[in-house]
Design a protein around this motif. Structure first.
Motif, PDB file in Angstrom:
ATOM      1  N   VAL A  91       0.858  -1.189   0.000  1.00  0.00           N
ATOM      2  CA  VAL A  91       0.000   0.000   0.000  1.00  0.00           C
ATOM      3  C   VAL A  91       0.894   1.239   0.000  1.00  0.00           C
ATOM      4  O   VAL A  91       2.050   1.186   0.417  1.00  0.00           O
ATOM      5  CB  VAL A  91      -0.942   0.016   1.221  1.00  0.00           C
ATOM      6  CG1 VAL A  91      -1.919  -1.149   1.169  1.00  0.00           C
ATOM      7  CG2 VAL A  91      -0.155  -0.005   2.525  1.00  0.00           C
ATOM      8  N   PRO A  92       0.394   2.384  -0.468  1.00  0.00           N
ATOM      9  CA  PRO A  92       1.240   3.584  -0.551  1.00  0.00           C
ATOM     10  C   PRO A  92       1.471   4.233   0.808  1.00  0.00           C
ATOM     11  O   PRO A  92       0.644   4.134   1.721  1.00  0.00           O
ATOM     12  CB  PRO A  92       0.433   4.505  -1.463  1.00  0.00           C
ATOM     13  CG  PRO A  92      -0.980   4.090  -1.251  1.00  0.00           C
ATOM     14  CD  PRO A  92      -0.942   2.609  -1.055  1.00  0.00           C
ATOM     15  N   VAL A  93       2.609   4.909   0.929  1.00  0.00           N
ATOM     16  CA  VAL A  93       2.880   5.796   2.058  1.00  0.00           C
ATOM     17  C   VAL A  93       2.514   7.204   1.617  1.00  0.00           C
ATOM     18  O   VAL A  93       3.012   7.694   0.601  1.00  0.00           O
ATOM     19  CB  VAL A  93       4.365   5.728   2.469  1.00  0.00           C
ATOM     20  CG1 VAL A  93       4.717   6.862   3.419  1.00  0.00           C
ATOM     21  CG2 VAL A  93       4.683   4.391   3.109  1.00  0.00           C
ATOM     22  N   VAL A  94       1.652   7.879   2.374  1.00  0.00           N
ATOM     23  CA  VAL A  94       1.120   9.163   1.902  1.00  0.00           C
ATOM     24  C   VAL A  94       1.308  10.315   2.884  1.00  0.00           C
ATOM     25  O   VAL A  94       0.956  11.451   2.568  1.00  0.00           O
ATOM     26  CB  VAL A  94      -0.383   9.022   1.573  1.00  0.00           C
ATOM     27  CG1 VAL A  94      -0.581   7.959   0.498  1.00  0.00           C
ATOM     28  CG2 VAL A  94      -1.202   8.675   2.797  1.00  0.00           C
ATOM     29  N   ARG A  95       1.873  10.048   4.057  1.00  0.00           N
ATOM     30  CA  ARG A  95       2.063  11.129   5.032  1.00  0.00           C
ATOM     31  C   ARG A  95       3.211  10.775   5.985  1.00  0.00           C
ATOM     32  O   ARG A  95       3.599   9.605   6.088  1.00  0.00           O
ATOM     33  CB  ARG A  95       0.778  11.379   5.820  1.00  0.00           C
ATOM     34  CG  ARG A  95       0.287  10.188   6.619  1.00  0.00           C
ATOM     35  CD  ARG A  95      -0.996  10.519   7.381  1.00  0.00           C
ATOM     36  NE  ARG A  95      -2.075  10.832   6.468  1.00  0.00           N
ATOM     37  CZ  ARG A  95      -2.926   9.919   5.989  1.00  0.00           C
ATOM     38  NH1 ARG A  95      -2.803   8.642   6.341  1.00  0.00           N
ATOM     39  NH2 ARG A  95      -3.898  10.259   5.171  1.00  0.00           N
ATOM     40  N   PRO A  96       3.757  11.770   6.713  1.00  0.00           N
ATOM     41  CA  PRO A  96       4.825  11.485   7.682  1.00  0.00           C
ATOM     42  C   PRO A  96       4.295  10.623   8.832  1.00  0.00           C
ATOM     43  O   PRO A  96       3.109  10.683   9.138  1.00  0.00           O
ATOM     44  CB  PRO A  96       5.244  12.871   8.178  1.00  0.00           C
ATOM     45  CG  PRO A  96       4.709  13.835   7.169  1.00  0.00           C
ATOM     46  CD  PRO A  96       3.476  13.216   6.602  1.00  0.00           C
ATOM     47  N   PRO A  97       5.188   9.834   9.448  1.00  0.00           N
ATOM     48  CA  PRO A  97       6.596   9.612   9.065  1.00  0.00           C
ATOM     49  C   PRO A  97       6.658   8.764   7.799  1.00  0.00           C
ATOM     50  O   PRO A  97       5.903   7.807   7.655  1.00  0.00           O
ATOM     51  CB  PRO A  97       7.162   8.880  10.273  1.00  0.00           C
ATOM     52  CG  PRO A  97       5.985   8.169  10.884  1.00  0.00           C
ATOM     53  CD  PRO A  97       4.804   9.068  10.659  1.00  0.00           C
ATOM     54  N   TRP A  98       7.535   9.123   6.889  1.00  0.00           N
ATOM     55  CA  TRP A  98       7.497   8.595   5.541  1.00  0.00           C
ATOM     56  C   TRP A  98       8.042   7.185   5.390  1.00  0.00           C
ATOM     57  O   TRP A  98       7.818   6.537   4.359  1.00  0.00           O
ATOM     58  CB  TRP A  98       8.269   9.530   4.608  1.00  0.00           C
ATOM     59  CG  TRP A  98       7.678  10.902   4.515  1.00  0.00           C
ATOM     60  CD1 TRP A  98       8.185  12.062   5.074  1.00  0.00           C
ATOM     61  CD2 TRP A  98       6.470  11.283   3.848  1.00  0.00           C
ATOM     62  NE1 TRP A  98       7.371  13.126   4.774  1.00  0.00           N
ATOM     63  CE2 TRP A  98       6.301  12.678   4.018  1.00  0.00           C
ATOM     64  CE3 TRP A  98       5.510  10.594   3.114  1.00  0.00           C
ATOM     65  CZ2 TRP A  98       5.239  13.399   3.495  1.00  0.00           C
ATOM     66  CZ3 TRP A  98       4.441  11.291   2.586  1.00  0.00           C
ATOM     67  CH2 TRP A  98       4.301  12.679   2.774  1.00  0.00           C
ATOM     68  N   GLY A  99       8.809   6.705   6.363  1.00  0.00           N
ATOM     69  CA  GLY A  99       9.411   5.386   6.194  1.00  0.00           C
ATOM     70  C   GLY A  99      10.335   5.375   4.987  1.00  0.00           C
ATOM     71  O   GLY A  99      11.236   6.205   4.872  1.00  0.00           O
ATOM     72  N   ASN A 100      10.114   4.439   4.054  1.00  0.00           N
ATOM     73  CA  ASN A 100      10.958   4.391   2.856  1.00  0.00           C
ATOM     74  C   ASN A 100      10.542   5.417   1.802  1.00  0.00           C
ATOM     75  O   ASN A 100      11.170   5.524   0.752  1.00  0.00           O
ATOM     76  CB  ASN A 100      10.947   2.981   2.244  1.00  0.00           C
ATOM     77  CG  ASN A 100       9.547   2.528   1.850  1.00  0.00           C
ATOM     78  OD1 ASN A 100       8.719   3.301   1.407  1.00  0.00           O
ATOM     79  ND2 ASN A 100       9.288   1.240   2.022  1.00  0.00           N
ATOM     80  N   GLY A 101       9.463   6.141   2.057  1.00  0.00           N
ATOM     81  CA  GLY A 101       9.063   7.225   1.176  1.00  0.00           C
ATOM     82  C   GLY A 101       8.047   6.870   0.117  1.00  0.00           C
ATOM     83  O   GLY A 101       7.517   7.764  -0.550  1.00  0.00           O
ATOM     84  N   PHE A 102       7.751   5.560  -0.053  1.00  0.00           N
ATOM     85  CA  PHE A 102       6.820   5.217  -1.134  1.00  0.00           C
ATOM     86  C   PHE A 102       5.806   4.146  -0.780  1.00  0.00           C
ATOM     87  O   PHE A 102       4.661   4.211  -1.223  1.00  0.00           O
ATOM     88  CB  PHE A 102       7.581   4.816  -2.406  1.00  0.00           C
ATOM     89  CG  PHE A 102       8.464   3.603  -2.276  1.00  0.00           C
ATOM     90  CD1 PHE A 102       8.010   2.350  -2.646  1.00  0.00           C
ATOM     91  CD2 PHE A 102       9.774   3.733  -1.814  1.00  0.00           C
ATOM     92  CE1 PHE A 102       8.833   1.228  -2.544  1.00  0.00           C
ATOM     93  CE2 PHE A 102      10.596   2.617  -1.716  1.00  0.00           C
ATOM     94  CZ  PHE A 102      10.125   1.368  -2.077  1.00  0.00           C
ATOM     95  N   ALA A 103       6.148   3.115   0.001  1.00  0.00           N
ATOM     96  CA  ALA A 103       5.189   2.032   0.223  1.00  0.00           C
ATOM     97  C   ALA A 103       5.352   1.400   1.596  1.00  0.00           C
ATOM     98  O   ALA A 103       6.441   1.410   2.186  1.00  0.00           O
ATOM     99  CB  ALA A 103       5.318   0.967  -0.858  1.00  0.00           C
ATOM    100  N   ALA A 104       4.240   0.833   2.074  1.00  0.00           N
ATOM    101  CA  ALA A 104       4.208   0.126   3.356  1.00  0.00           C
ATOM    102  C   ALA A 104       3.387  -1.150   3.160  1.00  0.00           C
ATOM    103  O   ALA A 104       3.259  -1.644   2.042  1.00  0.00           O
ATOM    104  CB  ALA A 104       3.620   1.031   4.436  1.00  0.00           C
ATOM    105  N   GLY A 105       2.855  -1.676   4.259  1.00  0.00           N
ATOM    106  CA  GLY A 105       2.116  -2.928   4.167  1.00  0.00           C
ATOM    107  C   GLY A 105       3.066  -4.095   4.060  1.00  0.00           C
ATOM    108  O   GLY A 105       3.952  -4.264   4.896  1.00  0.00           O
TER     109      GLY A 105
END
Length: 239
Positions: A76-90
């Motif tokens: 799933v996308p990362v869309v707000r801080p904290p950004w993690g890797n900047g693009f995806a999570a899940g």
């Protein structure tokens, strides 16, 4: 003399029988797989946006090679801080990235290093085949990958049945967890109201999957047409 001749004839018969048996066994022998056969299956993937593909933006196709028949977790996308890797999570194990930073034609394949909280990636190489955006107004990315590029062991690749996939487009990949600047993005589903949609499918048989049949992605859910994912296609081919 007759006894000697009969003995030689018996030897000749056994010799012929041995040669025939050897030829039969050679015909039944298993030869090493060809380069194509070693790939097990090929995935031919297309992604389209409403506007045009821009190398200064970043486009992803994310894969979670989970073999989970329930598909409870996926990228799933990362869309707000904290950004993690900047693009995806899940949950995801591999991805294709397209942008101007990639070394070979804009396309790069990556593996997620296990136990790194989706933060460390190993560059695998380029897809088997890829199509650069043609012309300034090209709206399509297209690439082919063999499953053994992602899972080098052919037996393990052959055993892979269930995967989860997401298509993601973004104007930037922020890494500073305190970066307050919003990002523009799109992924599968209606990005105005949901974050957790992804495609759950099986890849153990030849098939073609299309957005038109699934209805999972909608157009017009992001203002920037160059980031608005409107269509996708995945073809599975057995090698």
């Amino acid at each position: 003399i007759m006894g000697i001749l009969e003995g030689e004839m018996v030897k000749a018969r056994f010799l012929c029988l041995g040669l025939l048996l050897g030829l039969w066994m050679a015909g039944c022998a298993r030869f090493p797989p060809t380069a194509d056969q070693a790939g097990v299956r090929r995935l031919v993937i297309e992604m389209r946006v409403a506007g045009r593909i821009r190398p200064e933006y970043t486009y992803f196709v994310l894969f979670n090679l989970s073999n989970d028949p329930t598909g409870q977790q996926g990228p799933v996308p990362v869309v707000r801080p904290p950004w993690g890797n900047g693009f995806a999570a899940g949950a995801f194990t591999h991805f294709m990235r397209y942008d101007a930073t990639q070394p070979q034609g804009g396309y790069g394949l990556y593996r997620v290093v296990p136990n790194t909280n989706l933060s460390v990636f190993e560059y695998i190489g380029a897809p088997r085949l890829s199509e650069p955006p043609v012309g300034a107004n090209s709206d399509r990315l297209r690439f082919d990958i063999d499953l053994t590029q992602l899972i080098p062991d052919p037996d393990a690749a052959r055993a892979m049945v269930y995967v989860q996939v997401n298509f993601l487009a973004t104007d930037r990949v922020p890494l500073d967890p305190n970066d307050p600047t919003p990002k523009v993005w799109d992924a599968l589903g209606d990005s105005r109201v949901e974050l957790n949609r992804y495609l759950h499918t099986r890849i153990d048989q030849n098939r073609i999957l299309r957005n038109a049949e699934s209805g999972i992605e909608v157009g017009g859910d992001v203002a920037d047409a160059d980031l608005d994912v409107v269509d996708w296609r995945i073809e599975v081919r057995t090698l």
